[in-house]
Write a protein that holds these residues in place. Structure first.
Motif, PDB file in Angstrom:
ATOM      1  N   TRP A  39       6.682  13.599 -12.415  1.00 51.95           N
ATOM      2  CA  TRP A  39       6.659  12.605 -11.277  1.00 51.95           C
ATOM      3  C   TRP A  39       5.349  11.807 -11.237  1.00 51.95           C
ATOM      4  CZ3 TRP A  39      10.373  12.729  -7.735  1.00 51.95           C
ATOM      5  CH2 TRP A  39      11.405  13.555  -7.956  1.00 51.95           C
ATOM      6  N   ASP A  40       5.832  10.620 -11.099  1.00 52.16           N
ATOM      7  CA  ASP A  40       4.787   9.588 -11.003  1.00 52.16           C
ATOM      8  C   ASP A  40       4.607   9.294  -9.497  1.00 52.16           C
ATOM      9  OD1 ASP A  40       2.811   7.431 -11.233  1.00 52.16           O
ATOM     10  OD2 ASP A  40       4.237   6.230 -11.845  1.00 52.16           O
ATOM     11  N   ASN A  41       3.144   9.623  -8.834  1.00 49.47           N
ATOM     12  CA  ASN A  41       3.111   9.667  -7.497  1.00 49.47           C
ATOM     13  C   ASN A  41       2.510   8.115  -7.124  1.00 49.47           C
ATOM     14  OD1 ASN A  41       3.655  12.187  -6.797  1.00 49.47           O
ATOM     15  ND2 ASN A  41       1.764  12.970  -7.538  1.00 49.47           N
ATOM     16  N   GLU A  42       2.241   7.244  -7.833  1.00 48.66           N
ATOM     17  CA  GLU A  42       1.758   5.890  -7.631  1.00 48.66           C
ATOM     18  C   GLU A  42       2.787   4.827  -8.130  1.00 48.66           C
ATOM     19  OE1 GLU A  42      -1.980   5.631  -9.534  1.00 48.66           O
ATOM     20  OE2 GLU A  42      -2.728   7.306  -8.500  1.00 48.66           O
ATOM     21  N   HIS A  43       3.734   5.045  -7.861  1.00 47.20           N
ATOM     22  CA  HIS A  43       4.853   4.220  -8.067  1.00 47.20           C
ATOM     23  C   HIS A  43       5.111   3.099  -6.937  1.00 47.20           C
ATOM     24  CE1 HIS A  43       8.567   2.241  -9.955  1.00 47.20           C
ATOM     25  NE2 HIS A  43       9.020   2.389  -8.739  1.00 47.20           N
ATOM     26  N   SER A  44       4.623   1.764  -6.905  1.00 45.13           N
ATOM     27  CA  SER A  44       4.797   0.794  -5.863  1.00 45.13           C
ATOM     28  C   SER A  44       6.315   0.169  -5.931  1.00 45.13           C
ATOM     29  CB  SER A  44       3.847  -0.136  -6.263  1.00 45.13           C
ATOM     30  OG  SER A  44       3.947  -1.123  -5.397  1.00 45.13           O
ATOM     31  N   PRO A  45       6.753   0.062  -4.439  1.00 43.25           N
ATOM     32  CA  PRO A  45       8.075  -0.551  -4.444  1.00 43.25           C
ATOM     33  C   PRO A  45       8.028  -1.851  -5.018  1.00 43.25           C
ATOM     34  CG  PRO A  45       6.934  -0.128  -2.361  1.00 43.25           C
ATOM     35  CD  PRO A  45       5.899   0.531  -3.214  1.00 43.25           C
ATOM     36  N   ASN A  71       0.773  -1.283  -0.119  1.00 37.68           N
ATOM     37  CA  ASN A  71       0.216   0.071   0.029  1.00 37.68           C
ATOM     38  C   ASN A  71       0.760   1.325   0.053  1.00 37.68           C
ATOM     39  OD1 ASN A  71      -2.401  -1.469   0.032  1.00 37.68           O
ATOM     40  ND2 ASN A  71      -2.633  -1.456   2.138  1.00 37.68           N
ATOM     41  N   LEU A  72       2.219   1.055   0.343  1.00 37.49           N
ATOM     42  CA  LEU A  72       3.034   2.418   0.087  1.00 37.49           C
ATOM     43  C   LEU A  72       3.384   2.511  -1.340  1.00 37.49           C
ATOM     44  CD1 LEU A  72       5.324   1.716   2.974  1.00 37.49           C
ATOM     45  CD2 LEU A  72       3.555   3.136   2.976  1.00 37.49           C
ATOM     46  N   TYR A  73       2.915   4.030  -1.686  1.00 34.81           N
ATOM     47  CA  TYR A  73       3.330   4.292  -2.905  1.00 34.81           C
ATOM     48  C   TYR A  73       4.518   5.670  -2.731  1.00 34.81           C
ATOM     49  CZ  TYR A  73      -0.630   1.683  -4.582  1.00 34.81           C
ATOM     50  OH  TYR A  73      -1.260   0.849  -4.850  1.00 34.81           O
ATOM     51  N   HIS A  74       5.585   5.782  -3.653  1.00 32.05           N
ATOM     52  CA  HIS A  74       6.639   6.489  -3.592  1.00 32.05           C
ATOM     53  C   HIS A  74       6.556   7.555  -4.901  1.00 32.05           C
ATOM     54  CE1 HIS A  74       8.016   4.554  -0.041  1.00 32.05           C
ATOM     55  NE2 HIS A  74       7.835   3.453  -0.643  1.00 32.05           N
ATOM     56  N   SER A  75       6.845   8.687  -4.873  1.00 30.45           N
ATOM     57  CA  SER A  75       6.827   9.758  -5.824  1.00 30.45           C
ATOM     58  C   SER A  75       8.118   9.267  -6.771  1.00 30.45           C
ATOM     59  CB  SER A  75       6.858  10.930  -5.456  1.00 30.45           C
ATOM     60  OG  SER A  75       5.612  11.389  -5.146  1.00 30.45           O
ATOM     61  N   THR A  76       8.205   8.951  -7.954  1.00 32.58           N
ATOM     62  CA  THR A  76       9.430   8.772  -8.762  1.00 32.58           C
ATOM     63  C   THR A  76       9.311   9.606  -9.907  1.00 32.58           C
ATOM     64  OG1 THR A  76       9.081   6.470  -7.986  1.00 32.58           O
ATOM     65  CG2 THR A  76      10.437   6.785  -9.754  1.00 32.58           C
TER      66      THR A  76
END
Length: 102
Positions: A94-100, A65-70
């Motif tokens: 910037w993509d704000n829904e990038h999943s690790p 559930n954690l998303y990181h800006s990439t």
């Protein structure tokens, strides 16, 4: 001679009785061990499995559930960035829904 033959047979008989008693005692201990080992193993697993399932559930949901800006390096135009649903900041897309997990 008959009398001398009867004494050793008594001694052998006593040894066999002692051995059979020890063998029976060891068998009882072995059977008890083989019965209690699976019981205590199941009891231990019944306590540990809920803890492990909670840990793995928390681990997978927290990572999923954690998303990181990439920043997306191949998009260098603001209109193209916004057209794909991303944010344009600091001259980067910037993509704000990038999943690790990706």
């Amino acid at each position: 001679m008959l009398f001398s033959n009867s004494k050793p047979s008594l001694k052998i008989s006593q040894k066999n009785q002692t051995y059979s008693f020890l063998a029976t005692k060891n068998n009882i201990i072995l059977i008890g061990y083989l019965i209690t080992l699976p019981i205590f193993t199941l009891i231990t697993l019944s306590f540990l499995l809920p803890l492990l399932s909670v840990f793995t559930t928390n681990l997978s949901t927290s990572a999923g559930n954690l998303y990181h800006s990439t920043s997306i390096p191949w998009i260098d135009d603001a209109s193209e960035c916004e057209h794909t649903g991303r944010d344009w900041r600091d001259r980067k897309c910037w993509d704000n829904e990038h999943s690790p997990m990706f």
